[in-house]
Motif scaffolding. Sequence first.
Motif, mmCIF file in Angstrom:
data_model
loop_
_atom_site.group_PDB
_atom_site.id
_atom_site.type_symbol
_atom_site.label_atom_id
_atom_site.label_comp_id
_atom_site.label_asym_id
_atom_site.label_seq_id
_atom_site.Cartn_x
_atom_site.Cartn_y
_atom_site.Cartn_z
ATOM 1 N N TYR A 1 -6.043 -2.188 -1.897
ATOM 2 C CA TYR A 1 -6.598 -1.607 -0.914
ATOM 3 C C TYR A 1 -6.764 -0.274 -0.593
ATOM 4 O O TYR A 1 -7.783 0.292 0.195
ATOM 5 C CB TYR A 1 -5.845 -2.282 0.449
ATOM 6 C CG TYR A 1 -5.534 -3.729 0.312
ATOM 7 C CD1 TYR A 1 -6.552 -4.850 0.068
ATOM 8 C CD2 TYR A 1 -4.209 -4.448 0.769
ATOM 9 C CE1 TYR A 1 -6.374 -5.936 0.165
ATOM 10 C CE2 TYR A 1 -4.146 -5.779 0.688
ATOM 11 C CZ TYR A 1 -5.181 -6.624 0.359
ATOM 12 O OH TYR A 1 -5.135 -8.136 0.388
ATOM 13 N N LEU B 1 -6.389 -5.858 6.828
ATOM 14 C CA LEU B 1 -5.470 -6.248 5.946
ATOM 15 C C LEU B 1 -4.355 -5.236 5.569
ATOM 16 O O LEU B 1 -3.023 -5.742 5.387
ATOM 17 C CB LEU B 1 -6.057 -6.475 4.410
ATOM 18 C CG LEU B 1 -7.260 -7.556 4.398
ATOM 19 C CD1 LEU B 1 -7.851 -7.425 3.345
ATOM 20 C CD2 LEU B 1 -6.426 -8.630 4.524
ATOM 21 N N LEU B 2 -4.434 -3.971 6.059
ATOM 22 C CA LEU B 2 -3.297 -2.726 5.906
ATOM 23 C C LEU B 2 -2.514 -2.758 7.364
ATOM 24 O O LEU B 2 -1.726 -2.245 7.736
ATOM 25 C CB LEU B 2 -3.939 -1.433 5.910
ATOM 26 C CG LEU B 2 -4.375 -1.481 4.231
ATOM 27 C CD1 LEU B 2 -5.093 -0.028 4.112
ATOM 28 C CD2 LEU B 2 -3.087 -1.392 3.168
ATOM 29 N N ILE C 1 -10.619 -3.833 5.214
ATOM 30 C CA ILE C 1 -9.380 -3.319 4.548
ATOM 31 C C ILE C 1 -8.240 -2.799 5.599
ATOM 32 O O ILE C 1 -7.151 -3.002 5.256
ATOM 33 C CB ILE C 1 -9.884 -2.245 3.426
ATOM 34 C CG1 ILE C 1 -10.701 -2.710 2.641
ATOM 35 C CG2 ILE C 1 -8.810 -1.451 2.730
ATOM 36 C CD1 ILE C 1 -10.287 -3.708 1.599
ATOM 37 N N ARG C 2 -8.708 -2.010 6.459
ATOM 38 C CA ARG C 2 -7.864 -1.381 7.515
ATOM 39 C C ARG C 2 -6.950 -2.786 8.178
ATOM 40 O O ARG C 2 -6.072 -2.718 8.439
ATOM 41 C CB ARG C 2 -8.555 -0.676 8.457
ATOM 42 C CG ARG C 2 -9.061 0.754 7.781
ATOM 43 C CD ARG C 2 -9.806 1.741 8.760
ATOM 44 N NE ARG C 2 -9.652 2.982 8.082
ATOM 45 C CZ ARG C 2 -10.073 4.201 8.867
ATOM 46 N NH1 ARG C 2 -10.958 3.981 10.117
ATOM 47 N NH2 ARG C 2 -10.247 5.175 8.039
ATOM 48 N N GLU D 1 -10.382 1.317 0.500
ATOM 49 C CA GLU D 1 -10.213 2.145 1.717
ATOM 50 C C GLU D 1 -10.904 3.582 1.393
ATOM 51 O O GLU D 1 -11.794 4.396 1.778
ATOM 52 C CB GLU D 1 -9.025 2.426 2.353
ATOM 53 C CG GLU D 1 -9.249 3.111 3.798
ATOM 54 C CD GLU D 1 -8.312 3.302 4.619
ATOM 55 O OE1 GLU D 1 -8.046 3.868 5.810
ATOM 56 O OE2 GLU D 1 -6.911 3.440 3.972
ATOM 57 N N PRO E 1 0.906 -1.224 0.276
ATOM 58 C CA PRO E 1 0.003 0.030 -0.007
ATOM 59 C C PRO E 1 0.840 1.333 -0.049
ATOM 60 O O PRO E 1 0.559 2.299 -0.490
ATOM 61 C CB PRO E 1 -1.046 -0.036 1.383
ATOM 62 C CG PRO E 1 -0.064 -1.063 2.303
ATOM 63 C CD PRO E 1 0.524 -1.881 1.389
ATOM 64 N N ARG F 1 -15.186 -1.133 5.247
ATOM 65 C CA ARG F 1 -13.784 -0.446 5.248
ATOM 66 C C ARG F 1 -13.000 -1.186 6.459
ATOM 67 O O ARG F 1 -11.808 -1.245 6.423
ATOM 68 C CB ARG F 1 -14.002 0.995 5.744
ATOM 69 C CG ARG F 1 -12.752 1.892 5.827
ATOM 70 C CD ARG F 1 -12.858 3.320 6.195
ATOM 71 N NE ARG F 1 -13.521 3.541 7.444
ATOM 72 C CZ ARG F 1 -13.675 4.776 8.141
ATOM 73 N NH1 ARG F 1 -13.405 5.642 7.168
ATOM 74 N NH2 ARG F 1 -14.257 4.905 9.071
ATOM 75 N N GLY G 1 -6.192 -6.719 -4.276
ATOM 76 C CA GLY G 1 -5.224 -6.286 -3.574
ATOM 77 C C GLY G 1 -5.167 -4.660 -3.626
ATOM 78 O O GLY G 1 -4.387 -3.753 -3.502
ATOM 79 N N ARG H 1 -10.513 -6.233 -2.901
ATOM 80 C CA ARG H 1 -9.785 -6.825 -1.904
ATOM 81 C C ARG H 1 -9.170 -8.263 -2.777
ATOM 82 O O ARG H 1 -7.797 -8.311 -2.408
ATOM 83 C CB ARG H 1 -10.753 -7.494 -0.824
ATOM 84 C CG ARG H 1 -11.368 -6.519 -0.091
ATOM 85 C CD ARG H 1 -12.564 -7.007 0.910
ATOM 86 N NE ARG H 1 -11.877 -7.995 1.821
ATOM 87 C CZ ARG H 1 -12.975 -8.617 2.606
ATOM 88 N NH1 ARG H 1 -13.874 -8.308 2.703
ATOM 89 N NH2 ARG H 1 -12.332 -9.623 3.449
#
Length: 731
Positions: A411, A447-448, A444-445, A415, A84, A441, A409, A406
């Motif tokens: 992301y 996964l980050l 996603i956060r 978001e 990211p 959301r 990828g 998702r």
Amino acid sequence: MELTDLEGRRDPNAVVVITIAGMAGVGKTALAVHAAHRMAPDYPDGQLFLDLHGHTEGVRSVEPSDALDRLLRALGVAGGRIPPDLDDRAALYRSELAGRRMLVLLENAGSERQVLPLLPGSPGCMVLITGRRRLAGLDQTHTLLLDVLPPRDAVELFRRSVGERRLLDEPAELLDRVVEACGLLPLAIRIAAARLGAHPSWRVRDLVERLRDHQRLAELEAGHRTVLAALDLSYHQLTPDLQRVYHLCGLHPGADFDTAAIAALTHTRPPEAARLADRLIDDHLLQEPAPRRFRFHDLVRTHAMATAAREMDEADRRAALTRLFDQYCHTASVAMHLAYPYEYERRPAVPPPVLSDPHAPGDPVQAAGWLDAELANLLAVAHHAADHDSAPHLLHLSSTLDRHLRTRGRYVDAERLHSRSLDAARGAGDRRGEVAALTKRGPIRRLLGRYEQAMADFTQAVTVAREIGDRSGEMEALTGAGHVLNSTSRYGQAAERFGEALEIARGVGDKDGELEALTGLGWSRFGQGRDATEQFEHGLEIARARRHRITELHALRGLGHAYRRQGRLEEAARCYRRALGIAHEIGNPHGQLSALVALGHVHRLRARPQEAADNYRRVFALAREIDDRNYQYEALQGLGRVRCSTGDPGHALDLHRRALDLVSELGQLVDQARAHDGLAHAHHALHQDAQARRHWRQALDILVHLGVDHTEDEEAGAEAIRARLGDRVQD
């Protein structure tokens, strides 16, 4: 001369960066593309092309991070491998280009900031950059300032464009006056030639008079007056139907579009839309860079937007965009149902189509291809909707595209989209929409790696869902919270959330919700040292019945872990190999990493150190490529175990130290305990018993504090460490 200059700059021992600068319509892109074709043999590893839209009115300029995402995908990097962070993306891009001889063409650059991260870092590549201004801030860059054509060349271009036979009896002076009226700009000359060709009764004198009439229009910007005069002349010669098509295409918020988009904007059928597009192409008002995909030159787009604003009612413009957005929402929904048949109950219903599109996707492969091809447009539509208070389209696309974003990828894009959807839902007082945006959301956060923000989203979603009686939204939020708690080793709390979600899922008959809660609960039980075979087997059964490939992968990996803990190593290995096959099949790099790590553990337990080390090295290489520090840790930890077991404790010590540094930054306490245990084993093998005892004590303190008895490493459980402290290093 310019082409010779470009070709003379080739240097296989350097990164060659050439900026072609000049005003709009002067032929920068044409020169760059021609040069790229001419020099293709010198760059056998291929070419990359990207329009940065630095000066495209109505289209968002491409941010460096987004540009790197597109370039990496063009290089064959799977979406899940793209990190990211901008710097990490730039590093991966340079790594991918290292050792390759490629030509990169960056069109329509707006600034040095936009371009700098896109430059290769190793010799052998050439970068051609086009833009309206010199990029003086770029180091070691050759700049070619492209001026208007010399009068003789301008006349020659006009002659070639019109045809010599048509101009046999025309005075040379009039040809000079035509190209002078066109400002000696190639784009304006070609447009003027097309106008003359469309009117057999005209003489060149008629063309000159009309060009000068339109140059006097007050609304034309001085810097672009000659091009816009030619455009205005062409526009006024169009039939009313074609003028309307020209207006409406200028409203499209994306960089390019297909025949279905033109049909939706113009309220016609796709074959008729294709015919109208061909007529605009003949007049040099529209380009077709690929079959059935169309785009404007920047200045043509500016002119189309200006005439649409001037000559169309606001209601007509809004109606056209509504049709376009409705059609995109319909086709996106159909494509998602084909490409991701699971979870369809959670996505919005398919809205009715605006038109019948013969090129619409009809199977999963076509659907995935359509989603990839149109993703930039779908995101542009969503952001346009957000900017113009069209919450329904934004909310629909946010919920519909989530799984594809998702899986690919994307992301950062996801978001941003879900955040705008959340703002729109709150602004409209749409509380169900608010829950949906929060539950999209949050993952996603997670996964980050932003666990606190993810948990805040899920907690808020649970609160709102309970207030409005949204049981499905509550279930999704509880499941998301459970995954965050599992990721941070709070297995008991996670099991409670999954248990609540499972009860709701079964109560409302949501099989996908039941599946995700079951597999999450399995991981919680596994983290607590309890048997999770039943949960994973049941989850696997549902996943296969639902064709839910991602969750099938997770269930297989979980079942493999359960078998491994029971000593059923061959069965565990079969599960991991199946999971790895699915991960390769669907292009999921994180699935590949998890399966490879698990196979490495099995090889290590079966006393196959070479096979284990090979797996861990593959994990480390892939994890570095996608900037996944968690799996870099797993690779280092596994390699350290192998080194220690094969008589190289000194090397193992270094590997476990690096692993501990990584996992300390991540804040994953159980994994810190595993790293301390690895260090203790290495120190013990080196007869450094005091240091070994200290690390075992630190590992045990962490596990006791968390109330955890078992970890991913069988030798790093609380009972095993207590035995080490009691029996092995008393002195």
